[in-house]
Every structure is written in structure tokens, then in C-alpha cells.
Design a protein around this motif. Sequence first.
Motif, short mmCIF file in Angstrom:
data_model
loop_
_atom_site.label_atom_id
_atom_site.label_comp_id
_atom_site.label_asym_id
_atom_site.label_seq_id
_atom_site.Cartn_x
_atom_site.Cartn_y
_atom_site.Cartn_z
N LEU A 1 0.83 -1.21 0.00
CA LEU A 1 0.00 0.00 0.00
C LEU A 1 0.86 1.26 0.00
CD1 LEU A 1 -2.84 -0.93 2.54
CD2 LEU A 1 -3.05 -0.70 0.06
N GLU B 1 -0.78 4.73 -1.05
CA GLU B 1 -2.04 4.71 -0.30
C GLU B 1 -1.71 4.81 1.19
OE1 GLU B 1 -5.02 1.88 -1.54
OE2 GLU B 1 -3.91 1.50 -3.41
N LYS C 1 -3.05 6.43 3.79
CA LYS C 1 -4.08 6.33 4.83
C LYS C 1 -4.41 4.88 5.15
CE LYS C 1 -8.39 8.58 6.20
NZ LYS C 1 -9.45 9.54 5.79
N LYS C 2 -4.59 4.07 4.11
CA LYS C 2 -4.86 2.65 4.32
C LYS C 2 -3.67 1.97 4.99
CE LYS C 2 -8.07 1.80 0.49
NZ LYS C 2 -8.27 1.03 -0.78
N ASN D 1 -2.79 11.51 7.43
CA ASN D 1 -2.97 10.08 7.17
C ASN D 1 -2.54 9.20 8.34
OD1 ASN D 1 -3.96 10.51 4.56
ND2 ASN D 1 -1.89 10.59 3.69
#
Length: 497
Positions: free
Chosen positions: A160, A165, A167-168, A209
Motif C-alpha cells: 500500500l 495509499e 491512509k490505508k 494520514n
Amino acid sequence: MRLKIKNLLYQNYLILLAIILVGLFLRTYQLRERFLYSHDQDLAGWFIKDVVIDKHLRLVGQETSTQGIFIGPFFYYLQIPFYLFSHMDPIGGTYLVTFLGILTMVSIYFVFSQIFDKKVGLIGAFIYAVSFYTVNNDREVVPTMPVILWSVWFLYGLSLLLKNEQKKASLVFGILMGLIWHINFALILPVILIPIAYYFSRKRFEYKNLAPGLIALFVTSLPLLLFEVRHGFQQTKAMFYSLTTPQSDTVFTGYEKFQRVWYLMSKNIHGLFMGTFPWLSFESVSFIFVVILIFLIVKKIIDRRLLFLVVIWILIYIFFFSSYSKIVSEYYLNGITIIWILTFSVCIWQLLKRSDIKHFGVMILSFFFVFNLNKFFSYDINASGYVQRKDIVSEIKRNSNDRGYPCVSVSYITDPGYNLGYRYFFWLLNVKTAPIGNDVPVYTIVFPLKPIFVTDVNKGAIGLIYPNHESYAKERIEKGCSGENSNLTDPLFGFTR
């Protein structure tokens, strides 16, 4: 086109379902007979009793092999609904690890599919479902059992980050980092890969995030924080002491430590894939996997950034345990097992993609399946586990009830440590015990069986010697049994009240 995609997805899910069913069978076949019940599982029972029956919420699990350091309570709390379902019988713990094993198969399919291809996901899930090594891992009711599950999601978190990505990834890493204390402290080692993966992502870091990850980390770490505050940061001090002080009387040179770690890593890889395959040594198998990794690097089959992280992941484990003073066991290295599954899955995927060499991939998977199944069904079942221990305590209860004894004393003829792992059954079966020497009938548990010890009843590899009933007077027995139940009051190694 849409219909074709739907058919492919349907086909993949059918294959995954078949894999899960095979994995479920291998993890539940002879569930009771293959349940390796010992002191760790006995302690889990006492933990759950303390929470459910005595209404005492606990912040820590059992003490680890490093004095002053306790495993987190999460795995023990997870067992509670399964214990309740089984009427507080320890067999409930096996239901939990079976569920976690199935969850690991699905997780491997999902993560490998996200990073590579659904075919890689199916191969990875198949490897995990069938491997004798992982099947045995998923039958052990211990907090370290979910290490591979943790590792596959850590791999997902790295992917991720590489995809920007943040935040994930923050949420995934927050949960995983908080769970380290609850599973295995060695899982802290690959955490250093997180900033490296972020650097590879080439994207500006956004602090907003971090919020999901910090919240998840705080929630999962709350028992540890509360325990440390209440007990003067006992575990923090013990951890620092363990890292700066020799943890074993056995002295190894640096190279000897490295040799042992490499041997154990090779043994794990061999156990993961070879089953009963007779012609390859541990070291030969590890050499093959090193060659495969080099091949993947040269051919650029895997994203070089991810491949670099994977190689560093392996090296961290090797170098740390080659320098750590404590004697290393195989399970310490389970944190890199997912890498070997990934490497093998990608390699087989490459073979299956090409029609001219596809049959080699099918042949390798077939051999893997056959040799691992052969090892599973030819494996000698431990004859001193759950069934035998429970039967021995049940026999003590039956015989003492027939004789009208209000309580019993228990002695052991065995090596140090093997006298542990019975006490929860005495509580479960409502057998009151008293200290030896109180004029209470003494039942003697014998393990292993030897000709010099004549037993009255044998349950597998465990024997039982009845008391000399004629030598105990009823009045003296009643007096000796008038005190507290020593099974509930005596200290229990590794368990804090």
C-alpha cells in the motif's frame, strides 16, 4: 467481456473454496487426538477461567521465557467465546486456531492477488492450506500461531505504501504494530521496513494520514500501557535487560550463531515445502530459494522496490538472531515464512503462464501436494496430549469418587517441566487436591512409561499409579481434605494472579 470476467471470478472463487475445504479438513481431522496440550494450553485455560469465572479482567497473558516479560492478552481473550461454546473445555482453543488458519488462507489469496495476480493468490493459499508445516502451525493453540497471518498483512501494508495509499497503510500498520506484543516480540524487526517503503513511494508524507494508524495503535496497545504504568514499566526494563545481557549459558561465536540461524531457516523452508520428499537436505532447499530470489530480481518479475524490501526483511531476521544471545528456536523465524510462500507462488505462476513449461508447474504442485499429504497421514500422533491428559485426570476422578475420597494428592514421576499441563483439567472436572503429606491418597502420574514403574492404568504414553488404598484411614483423609483446594491456591508457573 463482462461475462468472461464474471466466469473467471466465479472459477477463482470455486478453486479458493476447494482449497479452503482441503485446508479445513487437514486442520480438523483427528482434532482431539492431534491437540498438543501442555503447559501453555493449561495456562490459557486458567487465564480464561480467571476472566470468565472469577470476573478478573487481565492486562497480560502468560510470562514468556524471558523473565519479567509477558505476552499480551489478545489471543487469550479471542479464545473466550470458543471456550464458552465448548463448556470451558480447552478443545475450544482449537476452534479458534482453525478459524485463524482459514482466515490466513483467505488473507494470502487476497494480498497476493492485490500485489500480483489472482493465480498467485490461489497458489499461495494452496501452499498454506496443504503444507504440513503450516497445518501443524495452525493446530498449535499458542499466541504465536497468528505470526504468518500478521506477516501477510504487513506485506500488504508495504505494498500500500509503494502504491502511495498512505491512509490505508497507516491503519494496517497501526493495528499490526499494536498486535506485536500480543503475538511475538520478534515481529518488531520488520517494522524498520515501513520508512524504507515510504521513501520508495516518492510521495510527500501527509500527517493527516497518520490518524487512523495512531488510533488503532493506541487501542491495541492499551493493555500494555496500563500494565506498564501500574507496574513501573516492568516489561520495558526487562526487555532492555534481555537485549543487553546474555540470555543463555551456552556461548556461541558469531559465526556459530549465524550457522544455527541459517540451519533453522533452512529447516523451516524444507518443512514448509518438502513433506516426505527424501532427496534434498535442509541447506539444499534454502539454496534453491536463494537462487529463485536472484532469478526474480534479474528478470524483474517482482517490483524491484518490493523485492528489495523482502530481501531486507530476510536479512534483518538473520542478522538479529545471529547476534542475539538467546538460543534461537524455529518458531522465532516464522516471521519470514510468508516470504518463502510468496517466492514459491510467484515462481510457480511463471511456470504456469508459459504453455511450453506449464507441465513443470503442475508437476511441482502435484509433488508438493502428495508429499505433504503423505507426511500428514504418516506422522506419529503425540500420545501425551489433550486426550491422554484429560483421560488421566478423569480416571483419578472416577477412582477417587468410587473410593469416596473428598480430595486427592497428585505426584509425578517424570522429568522437570513434564509435570505441568494437568491442573486446568483438575479444575474443569471438579477434582479437589491437597498437598502431599496431609494423609490424603496420592495418585502418581508417570511419563514416559518405563518398565521399572508399574502402573495401574495407561492412557497413551501416560500412566497412573493408584494409591495404596488400605493405608489411608477415612477420618484422617477427611481431616487432610478439610483445607483449601490446593489446585486453586498453589502458585502456577508463568501465571500471575
